[in-house]
Design an enzyme around this catalytic site. Structure first.
Site, PDB file in Angstrom:
ATOM      1  N   GLU A 102      -9.034 -29.463 -19.402  1.00  0.00           N
ATOM      2  CA  GLU A 102      -8.810 -31.067 -19.109  1.00  0.00           C
ATOM      3  C   GLU A 102      -9.275 -31.529 -17.558  1.00  0.00           C
ATOM      4  O   GLU A 102      -8.563 -32.589 -16.823  1.00  0.00           O
ATOM      5  CB  GLU A 102      -7.266 -31.541 -19.321  1.00  0.00           C
ATOM      6  CG  GLU A 102      -6.718 -31.022 -20.641  1.00  0.00           C
ATOM      7  CD  GLU A 102      -7.204 -31.376 -21.839  1.00  0.00           C
ATOM      8  OE1 GLU A 102      -8.119 -32.229 -21.975  1.00  0.00           O
ATOM      9  OE2 GLU A 102      -7.007 -30.948 -22.979  1.00  0.00           O
ATOM     10  N   ASP A 118     -16.936 -32.486 -24.377  1.00  0.00           N
ATOM     11  CA  ASP A 118     -16.355 -31.520 -25.370  1.00  0.00           C
ATOM     12  C   ASP A 118     -17.345 -31.282 -26.299  1.00  0.00           C
ATOM     13  O   ASP A 118     -18.003 -32.029 -27.057  1.00  0.00           O
ATOM     14  CB  ASP A 118     -15.206 -32.301 -26.075  1.00  0.00           C
ATOM     15  CG  ASP A 118     -13.511 -31.962 -25.417  1.00  0.00           C
ATOM     16  OD1 ASP A 118     -13.916 -31.308 -24.639  1.00  0.00           O
ATOM     17  OD2 ASP A 118     -12.898 -33.028 -25.784  1.00  0.00           O
TER      18      ASP A 118
END
Lengths: 240, 542
Positions: free
Chosen positions: B190, B351
């Site tokens: 993250e 991602d």
């Protein structure tokens, strides 16, 4: 939550679900309207959550299939609850962002009993110390304030008045004779949370920052302080 | 002379979900969907580029939990079954839609996709698709970077340096054992960074990591080139700040490419549209409707009246969007160039599962971007972080700030009212694990097995996925159960070691279930004298 899933539930399960999520239901209603109300409330919650999310989080949600129904194929094998206490007096602080910290604490059974039974016990409080340096030395204390909490509380979100500084907490019991400091927390260092206004920065350096997509930075609300000198570049030829 | 560079960084991750105790398990589909729609299509992109002699350079992180699942024989078997069921469904769909050519064409597209996936999975990769990534890693097309062992969101564990080190060391050990090389770069889950993390990275032989843009931009000393050149932490570890200007084009469903009306709609799935007596065998138990992956409609617009999906139109649009992306990056380079002393580098981390799974045409877009990059003749070159650092060693030293790429830039996704309860338990488990590692410094046999399993359970409880899902508000019960299970498993080992009676049968069962990190050494949790020093010497000798 999908309508199909709600349709598989009996009235009791629907009422319980509504109560769990604080959904107000009309007093007398047929099954179809009940499902409609709960479904709409869930949709509203979902949209609200989604609108809070930035692009990185929205995309990440997709890979967990969180749009799926809440299905759990191992309900019969539910693990037992985790311990409510580890019988240790402690307080821990965690930095959530430059404006908020989260604290959790625990009390030894002996401490809990001691205060619960004591008529002279005046309550618990969290004392928040602002520190000039990240050290336990009391000479580093710049300021402090108290947050009264209940003996039954065990967590709290603390609004941090200052950024670019350090904080430490104490868990304190107040009684007729004074105060007992029961535990001290770790120290958290809080960043400034906005652009350094570097007056020595060149025209080129400011222009580069303006080109960095800062209008989409999504760091708020403490991060919105963009120096005027950089903002000026946003309207100029350097913008995409 | 190259005018500017582009770092394309893909982060592939899924949490460790493996349930041998059930004949099938819904959440294992997260992996199966990602293999079908992202990882295998991505490998086919690499194959086509390679076959056409297109030079490509991708930076990739594959989280250790994902890697463990991809090489697990149980999940490999189950994935074959998943594909066979999807092929059967697609065949039935081709038959059902024989009089509706527009939709039959789509059913045939899915049939081809799943058949190709099955051939690639079983014959080409012999059920282990890591071989495909390893091939391009060894060939130098992929720069493989590390990622934390169980994808813990590290800022919320910063008060436990031993645990931070364990998350890094176990991850790097795991990566080395599979890919045979020590990574020089690291993906922080993250983009979660806290000051001091660079010391742990450095101690584990890492030379660079990626951060959120404001981690760099909000530092006390503002970097003169913003995020367009890497900077150094005071200890010499380099930081590549994420470029925001390019990110929205690719990430945003509102303003970015993936929201184009001609692209496939992610939400409209036959698992929800078709009658239960027909679709029942292909959805979840008890007729709970789930996505099947077969979707026939285009996004169309903000309407319930969706148009049928047209793959040719969507593919053309993806190529057009790739061209637009390259055009905008070249334009950005042209603006930045005169302002900078060296060619700018644009760092674009995504991602991996964005491509193909959610944005179905994403792999077509990515392939087109790479092909066009190969033709820009020095205007914009793809580069790996290592190559860039070698060509342009950074000189600016800053102190990055605590940050993530989550909502509002810090920790609010992983620390809010829905999930804050977990940390008192995970923190206590870490402290107790450190205590065990000290109490049993050199144990062997059954005790060592129990201690190693305790270390696995502590690490598994920290996955950032569980608080993320709790906040997202669905499948909460599964995420909650996972945290509870790992903590309770740990507690049971902790208490049984205290009593001196570890149950062999129970331990063996647990080892078979949570079988991640077979090489783990619980001594990684030793507060003092953990393997860091010897590990460093080992790295130095390589």
């Amino acid at each position: 939550m999908t309508r199909t899933r709600l349709e598989t539930m009996n009235a009791e399960a629907l009422q319980s679900l509504a109560s769990q999520y604080g959904i107000d239901l009309p007093r007398k209603t047929d099954r179809e309207s009940l499902i409609d109300t709960i479904f709409e409330a869930f949709e509203e919650m979902r949209l609200e959550r989604d609108s809070d999310n930035n692009n990185a989080i929205r995309i990440e949600e997709k890979k967990y299939g969180v749009q799926y129904d809440e299905a759990d194929n191992s309900e019969e094998d539910e693990p037992e609850e985790l311990p409510a206490t580890y019988n240790e007096t402690r307080i821990v602080v965690m930095l959530r962002d430059p404006a908020w910290a989260f604290a959790y604490w625990d009390l030894k059974e002996s401490h809990d009993k001691k205060y619960r039974r004591n008529p002279d016990f005046h309550g618990m409080l969290i004392r928040v110390y602002e520190l000039a340096e990240p050290t336990e030395d009391r000479s580093a204390i710049v300021d402090s304030f108290d947050i009264p909490v209940q003996l039954s509380d065990s967590r709290w979100y603390i609004n941090l008045p200052e950024q670019d500084t350090h904080y430490r907490l104490e868990l304190i019991a107040r009684h007729a004779e004074g105060e007992d400091v029961l535990a001290q927390s770790n120290i958290v260092s809080v960043p400034k949370g906005y652009f350094a206004d570097d007056s020595s920065a060149s025209f080129q350096e400011d222009a580069i920052i303006a080109l960095s997509g800062i209008e989409h930075l999504g760091v708020s609300p403490f991060g919105n302080r963009i120096p005027q000198r950089i903002l000026a570049h946003l309207d100029q030829q350097y913008m995409v | 002379m190259v005018k500017g560079y582009l770092v394309l960084m893909l982060h592939a991750h899924l949490p460790f979900v493996r349930h041998p105790e059930y004949p099938s398990f819904l959440e294992e589909n997260w992996l199966f969907e990602a293999i079908s729609e992202t990882y295998l299509p991505l490998l086919r992109v690499f194959d086509r580029l390679d076959a056409d002699g297109v030079p490509f350079t991708i930076t990739l992180s594959m989280s250790p939990t994902l890697v463990a699942m991809l090489q697990d024989s149980l999940l490999q078997e189950r994935y074959s079954g998943y594909l066979e069921r999807h092929i059967e469904l697609a065949e039935r769909e081709v038959e059902r839609l024989k009089r509706e050519p527009q939709f039959r064409k789509l059913a045939e597209m899915y049939l081809d996709l799943y058949k190709q996936d099955l051939v690639d999975f079983q014959e080409k990769y012999e059920q282990n698709i890591l071989r495909g990534f390893d091939y391009y890693y060894k060939k130098g097309r992929i720069e493989m970077v590390g990622a934390a062992a169980t994808h813990a969101y590290l800022p919320l564990y910063q008060q436990f340096p031993v645990n931070i080190n364990a998350q890094l060391q176990v991850a790097i050990d795991s990566q080395e054992s599979i890919f045979g090389k020590h990574p020089t770069g690291f993906w922080l889950p993250e983009c979660g960074y806290f000051p001091g993390l660079e010391e742990h990275l450095h101690d584990n032989g890492i030379r660079y990591f990626f951060s959120a843009a404001h981690s760099v931009l909000f530092s006390e000393k503002r970097p003169p080139a913003g995020v367009y050149e890497p900077v150094l932490c005071p200890n010499g570890v380099a930081v590549f700040g994420r470029d925001i200007a390019s990110a929205n084009m690719v990430w945003s469903s509102d303003e970015g490419y993936p929201g184009d009306f001609s692209y496939r709609d992610f939400y409209r799935d036959i698992g929800y549209d078709l009658p239960l007596d027909y679709i029942g065998p292909y959805i979840h138990d008890n007729n709970i409707r789930i996505n099947t992956g077969l979707k026939y409609y285009a996004i169309t617009g903000v309407t319930e009246e969706k148009h049928p999906y047209d793959p040719e139109v969507a593919a053309a649009k993806a190529r057009e969007h790739a061209e637009n992306f390259i055009y905008n990056q070249k334009k950005q380079i042209a603006k930045l160039g005169p302002l900078m002393k060296q060619p700018p580098v644009i760092t674009c981390p995504y991602d991996a599962e964005l491509f193909g799974h959610w944005w179905f045409e994403g792999t077509i877009w990515l392939e087109a971007v790479i092909r066009q990059l190969a033709q820009t003749e020095g205007e914009l070159e793809p580069v790996t972080p290592s190559a860039f650092l070698k060509a342009y060693p950074p000189t600016t030293v800053i102190e990055p700030i605590f940050s993530s790429w989550g909502n509002n830039g810090y920790s609010e996704v992983w620390l809010d009212g829905s999930n804050d309860w977990i940390y008192r338990h995970t923190h206590t488990a870490i402290e107790r694990m450190m205590e065990l590692a000290e109490r049993f410094p050199d144990d062997h046999g059954l005790k060592e097995r129990a201690l190693n399993q305790a270390a696995r359970e502590v690490l598994l409880s920290q996955a950032s996925d569980w608080p993320f899902i709790m906040r997202a508000g669905t499948t909460v019960s599964y995420a909650t159960k996972r945290v509870r299970e790992h903590i309770l498993n740990f507690d049971r080992i902790y208490e049984s070691l205290g009593r001196g009676n570890v149950g062999t049968e129970w331990l063996t069962q647990l080892e078979k279930k949570d079988n991640i990190f077979p090489r783990i050494d619980y001594r990684v949790f030793r507060p003092q004298g953990n393997r860091s020093a010897s590990f460093l010497r080992e790295i130095a000798n390589r």
